[in-house]
Motif scaffolding. Sequence first.
Motif, mmCIF file in Angstrom:
data_model
loop_
_atom_site.group_PDB
_atom_site.id
_atom_site.type_symbol
_atom_site.label_atom_id
_atom_site.label_comp_id
_atom_site.label_asym_id
_atom_site.label_seq_id
_atom_site.Cartn_x
_atom_site.Cartn_y
_atom_site.Cartn_z
ATOM 1 N N HIS A 97 -91.222 33.442 151.340
ATOM 2 C CA HIS A 97 -91.986 33.886 150.236
ATOM 3 C C HIS A 97 -93.115 33.401 151.238
ATOM 4 N N ALA A 98 -93.755 32.544 151.948
ATOM 5 C CA ALA A 98 -94.806 32.471 152.731
ATOM 6 C C ALA A 98 -94.859 34.025 153.740
ATOM 7 N N LEU B 140 -94.744 28.484 146.501
ATOM 8 C CA LEU B 140 -94.907 29.518 147.598
ATOM 9 C C LEU B 140 -95.321 28.834 149.263
ATOM 10 N N ALA B 141 -94.171 28.221 149.257
ATOM 11 C CA ALA B 141 -93.457 27.927 150.616
ATOM 12 C C ALA B 141 -92.740 26.754 150.645
ATOM 13 N N ASP B 142 -92.012 26.347 151.143
ATOM 14 C CA ASP B 142 -90.969 25.220 151.866
ATOM 15 C C ASP B 142 -91.740 24.782 153.188
ATOM 16 N N SER B 143 -92.945 24.367 153.241
ATOM 17 C CA SER B 143 -93.487 23.438 153.887
ATOM 18 C C SER B 143 -94.466 23.501 153.262
ATOM 19 N N LEU B 144 -95.732 22.082 153.839
ATOM 20 C CA LEU B 144 -97.117 22.571 153.942
ATOM 21 C C LEU B 144 -97.653 23.431 154.941
ATOM 22 N N ALA B 145 -97.368 22.837 156.026
ATOM 23 C CA ALA B 145 -98.417 24.130 156.852
ATOM 24 C C ALA B 145 -97.990 25.656 156.414
ATOM 25 N N ASP B 146 -96.931 26.330 156.331
ATOM 26 C CA ASP B 146 -97.195 27.617 155.814
ATOM 27 C C ASP B 146 -97.330 27.598 154.544
ATOM 28 N N ALA B 147 -97.548 26.862 153.015
ATOM 29 C CA ALA B 147 -98.549 26.576 152.575
ATOM 30 C C ALA B 147 -99.918 26.556 152.646
ATOM 31 N N GLU B 148 -100.853 26.263 153.473
ATOM 32 C CA GLU B 148 -102.028 26.278 154.239
ATOM 33 C C GLU B 148 -102.136 27.924 155.032
ATOM 34 N N ALA B 149 -101.514 27.718 155.385
ATOM 35 C CA ALA B 149 -101.430 29.415 156.184
ATOM 36 C C ALA B 149 -101.638 30.647 155.168
ATOM 37 N N THR B 150 -100.792 30.514 154.395
ATOM 38 C CA THR B 150 -100.896 31.747 152.918
ATOM 39 C C THR B 150 -102.348 31.590 152.556
ATOM 40 N N VAL C 44 -99.332 32.733 142.332
ATOM 41 C CA VAL C 44 -97.952 32.068 142.759
ATOM 42 C C VAL C 44 -97.168 31.983 141.074
ATOM 43 N N GLY C 45 -95.946 31.906 141.428
ATOM 44 C CA GLY C 45 -95.676 31.736 140.154
ATOM 45 C C GLY C 45 -95.510 31.142 139.145
ATOM 46 N N HIS C 46 -96.068 30.016 138.766
ATOM 47 C CA HIS C 46 -96.000 29.026 138.259
ATOM 48 C C HIS C 46 -95.807 29.197 136.607
ATOM 49 N N THR C 47 -95.226 29.404 136.067
ATOM 50 C CA THR C 47 -94.194 29.788 135.050
ATOM 51 C C THR C 47 -94.791 28.723 133.860
ATOM 52 N N ARG C 48 -94.735 27.404 134.449
ATOM 53 C CA ARG C 48 -95.135 26.768 133.108
ATOM 54 C C ARG C 48 -96.547 26.445 132.480
ATOM 55 N N ARG C 49 -97.416 27.011 133.532
ATOM 56 C CA ARG C 49 -98.931 27.144 133.005
ATOM 57 C C ARG C 49 -98.960 28.194 131.727
#
Length: 317
Positions: free
Chosen positions: A80-81, A100-110, A123-128
């Motif tokens: 994903h990232a 979005l990612a499976d690590s915080l570092a990758d999420a921040e980079a994205t 990002v597909g946060h469908t619950r919203r």
Amino acid sequence: MTNKTRVAVVGANGAFGMKHLDGLKNIDDAEVTVVSATSQEKADRVAAKYGIANAVVGLDGVLERDDVDAVILATPTGLHASQTQEVLKAGKHVQVEIPLADSLADAEATLAAAEASDRIAMVGHTRRFNPSHQLVHNRILGGEFNVQQMDVQTYFFRRTNTNAKGEARSWTDHLLWHHAAHTVDLFAYQAGKIVQANAIQGPIHPELGIAMDMSIQLKSETGAICTLSLSFNNDGPFGTFFRYIGDTETYIARYDDLYNGKDEQIDVSKVAVSMNGIELQDREFVSAIREGREPNSSIRQVIDCYRVLGALEEQLG
């Protein structure tokens, strides 16, 4: 923009790829111009089913095309990232499936890649977008309801590596980075910024290498609390079920459907133009592109969720 937004769906043969295709066919301003899968045979099969002219293999086959304005990524979590960053670099709008990612570092980079781009990044946060949760959110905004506690159960019976269609998958799902992300983001969306988070997990599966059971506690800046139980071991109805306990009402949300505390169904058919959360999510993506605005569930809006997940991962060691 006067013409339709031209969309590519990558990972189109998967369970969620098809859910996006089902939603997109109802959106007048969108046109799916190409689908992509892991093999030409799979891509051709999906293209034939949905009447789409072009079928390719992989992301590169999509990004090199000039008939694609936006890409929806319904690919394995570990991609994903990096794939979101690739799409943005190619100058196309992107919606990536949760997480979005499976690590915080990758999420921040994205996030950094999105902020450096002038493209829509969502990002597909469908619950919203589920009508059930939208109704609760609207009542919160209207001052009619305040969350005191959320009790959430995310349960699957998934002791083998299979997807939502019951098919073998090439990657391993994760309770924290995928399934907990839905609730962590939704709790903050409904109750305010998360200021405290704790987690414990059960034994690690000897073959899958992940915890099959997990418990998470959250507290928001408003004082509201959330208890989230997650399991891949539950032999029963699967999915995520939310109980909102508030100052005026109790609500139970089961995907797009909503009930009161006595389990009497509440009509949410007038909340939005569709009863399908995935379709509503895709409508927001297309509308944001056409209107040149930040979408609900942009990377910027959901990054705090991944910061909480990163902190929980450190706790779990």
